[in-house]
Design a protein around this motif. Sequence first.
Motif, PDB file in Angstrom:
ATOM      1  N   ILE A  98      -9.756  -3.667  -0.291  1.00 47.65           N
ATOM      2  CA  ILE A  98      -9.693  -2.614   0.570  1.00 47.65           C
ATOM      3  C   ILE A  98      -9.090  -3.207   1.858  1.00 47.65           C
ATOM      4  O   ILE A  98      -9.572  -4.239   2.360  1.00 47.65           O
ATOM      5  N   GLY A  99      -8.222  -2.555   2.519  1.00 53.50           N
ATOM      6  CA  GLY A  99      -7.435  -3.155   3.627  1.00 53.50           C
ATOM      7  C   GLY A  99      -8.174  -2.938   4.967  1.00 53.50           C
ATOM      8  O   GLY A  99      -9.422  -2.410   4.834  1.00 53.50           O
ATOM      9  N   ALA A 100      -7.861  -3.431   6.061  1.00 54.47           N
ATOM     10  CA  ALA A 100      -8.454  -3.523   7.363  1.00 54.47           C
ATOM     11  C   ALA A 100      -8.556  -1.886   7.844  1.00 54.47           C
ATOM     12  O   ALA A 100      -7.636  -1.161   7.760  1.00 54.47           O
ATOM     13  N   ASN A 101      -9.747  -1.832   8.592  1.00 53.34           N
ATOM     14  CA  ASN A 101      -9.707  -0.534   9.439  1.00 53.34           C
ATOM     15  C   ASN A 101      -9.537   0.703   8.580  1.00 53.34           C
ATOM     16  O   ASN A 101      -9.108   1.739   8.649  1.00 53.34           O
ATOM     17  N   CYS A 102     -10.267   0.573   7.138  1.00 55.22           N
ATOM     18  CA  CYS A 102     -10.474   1.593   6.260  1.00 55.22           C
ATOM     19  C   CYS A 102     -11.725   2.398   6.419  1.00 55.22           C
ATOM     20  O   CYS A 102     -12.896   1.612   6.834  1.00 55.22           O
ATOM     21  N   PHE A 103     -11.858   3.581   6.099  1.00 50.48           N
ATOM     22  CA  PHE A 103     -13.266   4.415   6.054  1.00 50.48           C
ATOM     23  C   PHE A 103     -13.467   4.901   4.597  1.00 50.48           C
ATOM     24  O   PHE A 103     -12.603   5.445   4.261  1.00 50.48           O
ATOM     25  N   ILE A 104     -14.492   4.274   4.115  1.00 48.37           N
ATOM     26  CA  ILE A 104     -14.748   4.936   2.528  1.00 48.37           C
ATOM     27  C   ILE A 104     -15.975   5.936   2.764  1.00 48.37           C
ATOM     28  O   ILE A 104     -17.302   5.574   2.957  1.00 48.37           O
ATOM     29  N   LEU A 114     -12.683   2.138  -8.492  1.00 43.97           N
ATOM     30  CA  LEU A 114     -12.633   1.338  -9.772  1.00 43.97           C
ATOM     31  C   LEU A 114     -11.954  -0.245  -9.795  1.00 43.97           C
ATOM     32  O   LEU A 114     -11.284  -0.343  -8.634  1.00 43.97           O
ATOM     33  N   PRO A 115     -12.515  -1.126 -10.708  1.00 44.07           N
ATOM     34  CA  PRO A 115     -11.876  -2.378 -10.747  1.00 44.07           C
ATOM     35  C   PRO A 115     -10.393  -2.637 -10.448  1.00 44.07           C
ATOM     36  O   PRO A 115      -9.532  -1.679 -11.364  1.00 44.07           O
ATOM     37  N   GLY A 116     -10.054  -3.464  -9.822  1.00 43.87           N
ATOM     38  CA  GLY A 116      -8.512  -3.730  -9.715  1.00 43.87           C
ATOM     39  C   GLY A 116      -7.896  -2.899  -8.545  1.00 43.87           C
ATOM     40  O   GLY A 116      -6.564  -3.328  -8.753  1.00 43.87           O
ATOM     41  N   VAL A 117      -8.447  -1.866  -8.012  1.00 42.78           N
ATOM     42  CA  VAL A 117      -7.661  -1.066  -7.143  1.00 42.78           C
ATOM     43  C   VAL A 117      -7.468  -1.826  -5.917  1.00 42.78           C
ATOM     44  O   VAL A 117      -8.172  -2.580  -5.436  1.00 42.78           O
ATOM     45  N   HIS A 118      -6.187  -1.479  -5.385  1.00 45.77           N
ATOM     46  CA  HIS A 118      -5.887  -2.020  -3.951  1.00 45.77           C
ATOM     47  C   HIS A 118      -5.661  -0.779  -3.138  1.00 45.77           C
ATOM     48  O   HIS A 118      -4.860  -0.055  -3.301  1.00 45.77           O
ATOM     49  N   ILE A 119      -6.437  -0.705  -1.850  1.00 48.10           N
ATOM     50  CA  ILE A 119      -6.273   0.381  -0.897  1.00 48.10           C
ATOM     51  C   ILE A 119      -5.862  -0.509   0.326  1.00 48.10           C
ATOM     52  O   ILE A 119      -6.408  -1.217   0.777  1.00 48.10           O
ATOM     53  N   GLY A 120      -4.654   0.068   0.701  1.00 45.91           N
ATOM     54  CA  GLY A 120      -3.891  -0.323   2.153  1.00 45.91           C
ATOM     55  C   GLY A 120      -4.701  -0.181   3.238  1.00 45.91           C
ATOM     56  O   GLY A 120      -5.650   0.483   3.040  1.00 45.91           O
ATOM     57  N   ASP A 121      -4.280  -0.869   4.369  1.00 46.52           N
ATOM     58  CA  ASP A 121      -4.675  -0.692   5.766  1.00 46.52           C
ATOM     59  C   ASP A 121      -4.956   0.738   6.169  1.00 46.52           C
ATOM     60  O   ASP A 121      -4.052   1.374   5.872  1.00 46.52           O
ATOM     61  N   ASN A 122      -5.826   0.995   7.054  1.00 46.35           N
ATOM     62  CA  ASN A 122      -5.883   2.348   7.727  1.00 46.35           C
ATOM     63  C   ASN A 122      -6.021   3.411   6.951  1.00 46.35           C
ATOM     64  O   ASN A 122      -5.310   4.358   7.162  1.00 46.35           O
ATOM     65  N   CYS A 123      -6.776   3.255   5.745  1.00 45.15           N
ATOM     66  CA  CYS A 123      -6.690   4.500   4.725  1.00 45.15           C
ATOM     67  C   CYS A 123      -8.174   5.264   5.069  1.00 45.15           C
ATOM     68  O   CYS A 123      -9.145   4.401   5.174  1.00 45.15           O
ATOM     69  N   ILE A 124      -8.444   6.393   4.645  1.00 43.27           N
ATOM     70  CA  ILE A 124      -9.432   7.116   4.807  1.00 43.27           C
ATOM     71  C   ILE A 124      -9.786   7.558   3.270  1.00 43.27           C
ATOM     72  O   ILE A 124      -8.842   8.491   2.519  1.00 43.27           O
ATOM     73  N   VAL A 125     -10.877   7.411   2.926  1.00 44.29           N
ATOM     74  CA  VAL A 125     -11.270   7.817   1.244  1.00 44.29           C
ATOM     75  C   VAL A 125     -12.224   8.960   1.501  1.00 44.29           C
ATOM     76  O   VAL A 125     -13.390   8.535   1.939  1.00 44.29           O
TER      77      VAL A 125
END
Length: 63
Positions: free
Chosen positions: A7-13, A20-31
């Motif tokens: 999970i990248g920097a400055n993300c909101f989950i 799920l395992p193995g997932v990459h979420i870039g910087d500055n994302c909102i989930v």
Amino acid sequence: MKKDVFIGANCFIGVASIILPGVHIGDNCIVSAGSVVTKDFSENSIIAGNSARRIKENAKMNE
């Protein structure tokens, strides 16, 4: 075999989201709350749904 989640920097989950395992979420994302993230997403994305999809690209978060 363990697969790391990135999970990248400055993300909101959002609450009750599943990544799920193995997932990459870039910087500055909102989930969004309750999302199920099954694949990788690039930076500056807004992600929502089950299974999650990108609903906006190049989103800028206020700093």
